[in-house]
Design a protein around this motif. Structure first.
Motif, PDB file in Angstrom:
ATOM      1  N   GLY A 149      -0.226 -22.659  18.827  1.00 35.43           N
ATOM      2  CA  GLY A 149       0.900 -22.342  19.699  1.00 35.43           C
ATOM      3  C   GLY A 149       2.091 -23.203  19.086  1.00 35.43           C
ATOM      4  N   LEU A 150       1.715 -24.339  18.411  1.00 32.49           N
ATOM      5  CA  LEU A 150       3.084 -25.015  17.747  1.00 32.49           C
ATOM      6  C   LEU A 150       3.501 -24.205  16.575  1.00 32.49           C
ATOM      7  N   LEU A 151       2.425 -23.645  15.643  1.00 33.52           N
ATOM      8  CA  LEU A 151       2.794 -22.554  14.466  1.00 33.52           C
ATOM      9  C   LEU A 151       3.787 -21.422  15.295  1.00 33.52           C
ATOM     10  N   ILE A 152       3.449 -20.869  16.259  1.00 28.87           N
ATOM     11  CA  ILE A 152       3.884 -19.822  16.686  1.00 28.87           C
ATOM     12  C   ILE A 152       5.501 -19.993  16.873  1.00 28.87           C
ATOM     13  N   PHE A 153       5.759 -21.199  17.286  1.00 29.45           N
ATOM     14  CA  PHE A 153       7.290 -21.600  17.679  1.00 29.45           C
ATOM     15  C   PHE A 153       8.068 -21.455  16.427  1.00 29.45           C
ATOM     16  N   PHE A 154       7.479 -21.641  15.418  1.00 32.68           N
ATOM     17  CA  PHE A 154       8.179 -21.536  14.157  1.00 32.68           C
ATOM     18  C   PHE A 154       8.280 -20.282  13.272  1.00 32.68           C
ATOM     19  N   LEU A 155       7.512 -19.197  14.016  1.00 26.50           N
ATOM     20  CA  LEU A 155       7.306 -17.923  13.227  1.00 26.50           C
ATOM     21  C   LEU A 155       8.713 -16.822  13.664  1.00 26.50           C
ATOM     22  N   PRO A 156       9.170 -16.309  12.798  1.00 21.66           N
ATOM     23  CA  PRO A 156      10.110 -15.581  13.177  1.00 21.66           C
ATOM     24  C   PRO A 156       9.842 -14.373  13.901  1.00 21.66           C
ATOM     25  N   GLU A 157      10.700 -13.997  14.698  1.00 19.77           N
ATOM     26  CA  GLU A 157      10.345 -12.966  15.729  1.00 19.77           C
ATOM     27  C   GLU A 157       9.375 -11.585  15.413  1.00 19.77           C
ATOM     28  N   GLU A 158      10.075 -11.020  14.076  1.00 20.45           N
ATOM     29  CA  GLU A 158       9.254 -10.098  13.496  1.00 20.45           C
ATOM     30  C   GLU A 158       7.964 -10.206  13.072  1.00 20.45           C
ATOM     31  N   ARG A 159       7.599 -11.440  12.833  1.00 17.90           N
ATOM     32  CA  ARG A 159       6.194 -11.473  12.042  1.00 17.90           C
ATOM     33  C   ARG A 159       5.211 -11.396  13.163  1.00 17.90           C
ATOM     34  N   VAL A 160       5.040 -10.033  13.522  1.00 17.71           N
ATOM     35  CA  VAL A 160       3.978  -9.590  14.464  1.00 17.71           C
ATOM     36  C   VAL A 160       2.823  -9.899  14.392  1.00 17.71           C
ATOM     37  N   VAL A 161       2.352  -9.682  13.129  1.00 18.96           N
ATOM     38  CA  VAL A 161       0.903  -9.369  12.657  1.00 18.96           C
ATOM     39  C   VAL A 161       0.453 -10.784  12.601  1.00 18.96           C
ATOM     40  N   MET A 162       1.300 -11.886  11.958  1.00 15.83           N
ATOM     41  CA  MET A 162       0.859 -13.013  11.657  1.00 15.83           C
ATOM     42  C   MET A 162       0.818 -13.900  12.961  1.00 15.83           C
TER      43      MET A 162
END
Lengths: 501, 587
Positions: free
Chosen positions: A22-35
């Protein structure tokens, strides 16, 4: 090298398996769908595996407990007892399914990183509530749940969503305060908040009966807000403006269930059922639950918005759990507790289906559902199973709960519950069967409000598979209720612990 | 049958139709399933013929731990139920020429079949209830299959009553399970005799199953639903599914355990009322299938009365049960044959022998229903009559007196039916595809009806074919036949002054006048408006209208009777004969 003591760390790992993604996902850019998808599904699958290990361990006599001292005398405790396992297992399974659904549902919509971040935190908080080993820890995660759910409800940012969010916060923060006051007061009287089967209050407090009744009311009111008990249910039908996966999670797994679970904890492991009876608080709670059951169903009758109807149905159905807890008797308690699982599986199916109709055809209202069964047969088949489960028709899961509640009420000498159950079944039939009739037997309108095509299948597979799985589960949990490791068997085991003198 | 085969063969009975129904719903499997679907009841029929009664198997994982089993009662029920489903299934292949509508029809049909066959081999309350529920909800699809306004109305009434029945049964079964501490039929039946809430349980059971069995007052859905369903569905609804309610009673009620004269009186009286009330209303119908539906209510009245007798005289229960079983069997077979016959008439009998077969095929089942000599109906009536005669009680006396008159009533109904169904002009334009399958299945059913007196293994039937007993069975038929002939003659010459009519659904009509507007208003408006003054006033007005409607109906009836002094006096003469005979028997 120290050998890691898994009996201590496993509960924490289970929390971390959704907290860290959850915490990691906050910092993912919007387009990193696969990650993002990998993190989501990886975390959900890992949690499921860990919960599996946990159950296996508990079954083999391991004692899992993580303890961390916050203040002298106030510990943060995560413990896996039989009751918490029930809720943890439910939320782990349904979270995985809901995640798949949410990925399919939100495909291409904005702010997905924010959404999935809070989504993971929401489940973390739920698992925390489930594993909490004392009232203090429970309170902590309960409040966390309030806060991380708010962004999910207002996610779409529309005026309506923001209004629903405000109402939600007003209710739940007030409830949280009530819970906090009750907890502190109880700590002052008892000097401990540690959950024990059959309750700690009776052993630690002598006298103070009036205070204990007031504290009981405060605690129940605090958790009752989330469980949508009668005068405190106003937020739930508003919150249905949220996206379908959120509603599904809210109604079946996280928020409402946390409230119901809290009531079970307070009655069983804080007060103890015998002591609650001697205080004279059990019967009023049962009556309140019965009134909520009927009231919610009556309100559901008049809703044309499908999700609103389902929301009022939740108000009604969750009170089955409360009713089963408050009728004093092991059989009724089995009925109530097993409904924690059964209602979750059935209601999540219904919300998934409502979401599918909205996403695929733009159908939101029941009056627009004419002939929808021909366009989306699989979705409506799942919906049908869920609806019959809610009515309590055998062999669906809902029937198992209802049967135990009825039998338990009679065993406890509270025959008045049977007419309540009968009335609820009738009302459920009255508001679900017309929906099914429209969907299956009426001629469809010339065009749907906003149809999207998905090729040969009726909707995208990520949307279709989750309701099919949960519908299958709602059938299976009822049909094979007596198989080993079924929720019913597990709940029977829990209840022997709570009721053995 | 080999004991290792017991569980699989018992399981196959409900599971095969269930699997085929699912296969029919899946487009890739549909063609394949359509081949097998009409024959889905075959394993059940084979089991009913080959399996030795007295076996029971536990399925510990299912529901709350379930039991499947096969006893004598199950044997009889399974035989005629499976036969009817099989015949109706095969018949449907000819009835629906279009494969798409056939697939739709058969999926509902198979689901209802799975429920109906499954509940017969269920040996505990929960499994029985599960199959019963499946049957109830699936038959809704059969009732409204044609989608005509009448079908939709019938469906609405049916589903409301079915759901009411479901919840009443839920309450009854929970109470019974609590009282018995078990869900097995054997344990429940004996425990109910001692149960504290016995009267509640019995009352709820009687009502809950009574909706299916068409008990008087709860029968209103039957004359609406049976005629509007497609013919193969009508046949199983009226022949097989109606008996499922009866089976429910036989399984759970504490019959033969203790004497309950109070319940016995109520049930027996309700049965007697049903026999003659349904016959009376049925005679006023203008649709052949509706007449048959009323005849079903009337016949179920006889079985209800027999049940009441069982409450009064528990020591006679085994023999009363035998009588009920024969009755259910012969009624199911004959009624289904008649329902299929309605269609066969329109299917244009071409050759001469087909026409003879048609006449015989309509007449013989009708005579069997009426209990004419040399039919299984006579055996059933005789068995019941012996039991009624051996019980000394007020109501049993009435039953004994009225039983022959029930034959008169049935016979009159059958005359009315034959009159309505008989083709007025040479049908020739109606061409039904694949009539061969329809002829085949109907002929098989007809042969079973004709031959059934031969294979009924009841020792009480010995000496039944003596002349004086035959005469006892003959006079009601002759009397009713004569009466019907007189009326026909009068009507043909325009001297029949009586044109009074009660629409099908009889006592439902005034209820509906209030029910629909209220439900409609509830569905349209928010719940707040429900408590507003205007809305309450409108309901009040509705009730007023209904009341004045009732008054009107009574006055109309009054006028009808006044105009039709001759006919009415005939009916009154009948009533007075009953009274006189009853007087002689009882005092």
């Amino acid at each position: 090298m120290y050998a890691i003591n898994w009996d201590v760390w496993l509960p924490l790992c289970i929390l971390a398996s959704s907290l860290l993604p959850g915490l990691l996902i906050f910092f993912l850019p919007e387009e990193r769908v696969v990650m993002r998808t990998l993190l989501n599904l990886g975390g959900a699958s890992l949690k499921l595996v860990l919960v599996g290990i946990l159950i296996w361990g508990v079954f083999n006599g391991h004692h899992y407990e993580f303890r961390f001292s916050l203040l002298p005398g106030l510990d943060l405790v995560l413990r896996a007892d039989a009751l918490s396992l029930l809720f943890v297992a439910l939320s782990a399974v349904l979270w995985l399914i809901t995640t798949v659904y949410a990925i399919g549902y939100l495909e291409g919509s904005p702010h997905r990183s924010r959404f999935f971040g809070f989504f993971s935190l929401c489940v973390t908080a739920t698992v925390g509530v489930a594993l909490a080993g004392n009232l203090m820890t429970f309170l902590l995660f309960f409040e966390m749940l309030t806060l991380v759910t708010y962004p999910l409800i207002v996610h779409r940012g529309t005026q309506e969503a923001r209004r629903a969010g405000r109402i939600y916060l007003a209710y739940t923060v007030a409830g949280g305060t009530s819970l906090l006051v009750g907890t502190v007061w109880l700590y002052g009287l008892a000097g401990s908040l540690e959950f024990t089967s059959q309750g700690f209050v009776a052993d630690l407090v002598t006298g103070h009966r009036v205070e204990l009744v007031i504290i009981f009311v405060l605690l129940i009111a605090g958790v009752g807000v989330k469980a949508a008990l009668l005068p405190l249910h106003g937020w739930l039908p508003q919150a249905m403006v949220a996206a379908a996966p959120v509603s599904a999670l809210l109604h079946a797994v996280a928020v409402v269930k946390a409230g119901a679970f809290g009531i079970v904890r307070v009655v069983y492991d804080v007060y103890g059922i015998d002591f609650a009876v001697s205080l004279g608080v059990a019967l009023p709670l049962a009556i309140l639950a019965a009134v909520t059951i009927l009231y919610g169903s009556v309100r559901a009758l008049f809703q044309d918005d499908l999700k609103r109807r389902l929301a009022f149905s939740t108000v009604s159905q969750v009170s089955y759990i409360v009713l089963g807890t408050a009728i004093v008797g092991p059989v009724a308690a089995v009925g109530g507790l097993v409904h924690l699982v059964h209602q979750g599986v059935m209601k999540i199916t219904l919300f998934f289906c409502a979401g599918n109709l909205a996403e695929t055809l733009g159908v939101h209202k029941i009056s627009e559902m004419d002939g929808v069964g021909r366009r989306m047969p699989w979705t409506m088949a799942a919906f049908t199973i869920g609806a019959f489960g809610m009515i309590g028709a055998p062999p669906m899961a809902g029937f198992i709960s209802k049967w135990y509640l009825g039998l338990g009420a009679l065993e406890a000498g509270q025959g008045w519950v049977v007419p309540v159950l009968v009335g609820s079944s009738l009302l459920n039939a009255a508001y679900f069967l017309p929906v099914l009739y429209r969907a299956w037997f009426k001629v469809p309108a010339a065009s749907w409000p906003a149809e999207r095509s998905f090729g040969r299948v009726e909707t995208s597979l990520a949307l279709l598979l989750p309701p099919l799985i949960t519908a299958f589960l709602s059938l299976l949990l009822g049909l094979l209720a007596s198989a080993p490791f079924s929720p019913l068997q597990w709940v029977r085991f829990i209840i022997t612990l709570e009721y053995v003198p | 049958m080999n004991s290792a085969l017991t569980l699989p063969s018992l399981l196959l009975i409900p599971v095969l139709p269930l699997l085929l129904a699912i296969a029919l719903m899946l487009p890739p499997l549909r063609r394949f399933a359509l081949w097998f679907a009409p024959w889905a009841a075959l394993p059940a029929l084979v089991v009913s013929l080959l399996m030795v009664p007295g076996v029971s198997v536990e399925l510990p994982w299912l529901l709350f731990g379930s039991y499947l089993g096969f006893d004598e009662t199950a044997g009889v029920f399974l035989f005629f139920t499976a036969l009817l489903w099989l015949v109706a299934g095969v018949y449907s292949t000819g009835y629906f020429s279009e494969s798409c509508s056939r697939a739709w029809f058969l999926s509902w049909f198979l689901l209802a079949m799975a429920g109906n066959l499954g509940l017969i081999v269920a040996q505990d309350m929960v499994l029985f209830y599960t199959f019963f529920t499946l049957m109830s909800f699936a038959s809704y699809g059969l009732v409204i299959f044609q989608r005509t306004p009448e079908a939709l109305r019938a469906g609405r009434i049916y589903i409301i009553l079915a759901v009411l029945g479901e919840v009443m049964l839920f309450a009854a079964l929970v109470l019974a399970a609590r009282a018995a501490g078990s869900i097995e039929f054997v344990a429940v039946q004996s425990a109910l005799a001692e149960a504290a809430l016995r009267d509640w349980i019995i009352g709820l059971m009687l009502l809950g199953f009574g909706i299916k069995a068409g008990v008087i007052g709860l029968h209103v859905w039957l004359p609406l639903a049976h005629p509007v369903a497609p013919t193969p569905a009508s046949a199983v609804l009226s022949g097989a599914m109606i008996s499922a309610g009866l089976l429910g009673w036989l399984r759970v009620l504490p019959l033969g355990e203790l004497a309950l004269p109070g319940w016995g009186g109520v049930v027996l009286a309700a049965g007697l009322l049903a026999i003659f009330y349904a016959a009376f209303v049925g005679l006023l119908q203008r649709d052949a299938k509706t007449v048959l539906a009323y005849s079903s209510i009337s016949t179920m009245g006889v079985m209800t009365a027999a049940l009441g007798l069982g409450f009064i005289a528990p020591e006679n229960w085994p023999l009363i049960l035998a009588a009920i079983l024969v009755y259910a069997l012969q009624h199911g077979l004959a009624k289904a044959a008649l329902f299929l016959g309605v269609d066969m008439v329109t299917a244009a009998p071409v050759s001469k022998w087909q026409r003879y077969l048609l006449i015989a095929g309509l007449l013989l089942p009708a005579l069997s229903l009426a209990g004419a000599p040399m039919t299984s109906g006579m055996i059933a009536k005789y068995l019941l009559h012996v039991q009624a005669a051996s019980v000394a009680s007020f109501w049993a006396g009435w039953l004994q007196v009225l039983l022959p008159w029930s034959s008169v009533a049935t016979c009159l109904l059958m005359a009315r039916f034959l009159y309505l169904v008989w083709p007025r002009q040479r049908a020739g334009s109606v061409v039904v595809v694949k009539t061969r399958m329809m002829w085949l299945s109907w002929t098989v059913l007809f042969m079973v009806v004709v031959l059934s007196p031969g294979f009924l293994p009841f020792s009480a039937a010995e000496g039944l074919w003596l002349p004086e007993k035959l005469a006892g069975a003959l006079w009601p038929v002759v009397f009713a036949g004569g009466l019907a002939a007189v009326i026909y003659w009068l009507a043909k010459h325009g001297k029949w002054p009586f044109h009074f009519r009660i629409a099908s659904g009889d006592i439902l009509l005034p209820v509906e006048r209030v029910l629909w507007p209220v439900l409609h208003a509830m569905m349209l408006r928010s719940y707040r408006t429900l408590f507003k003054r205007r809305f309450l006033l409108s309901i009040y007005r509705r009730v007023g209208q209904c009341y004045s409607g009732l008054v009107f109906l009574l006055e109309a009836g009054e006028n009808g009777f006044r105009r039709w002094a001759v006919g009415a006096s005939l009916f009154l003469v009948l009533v007075m004969i009953f009274m006189f005979l009853a007087w002689q028997i009882i005092f």
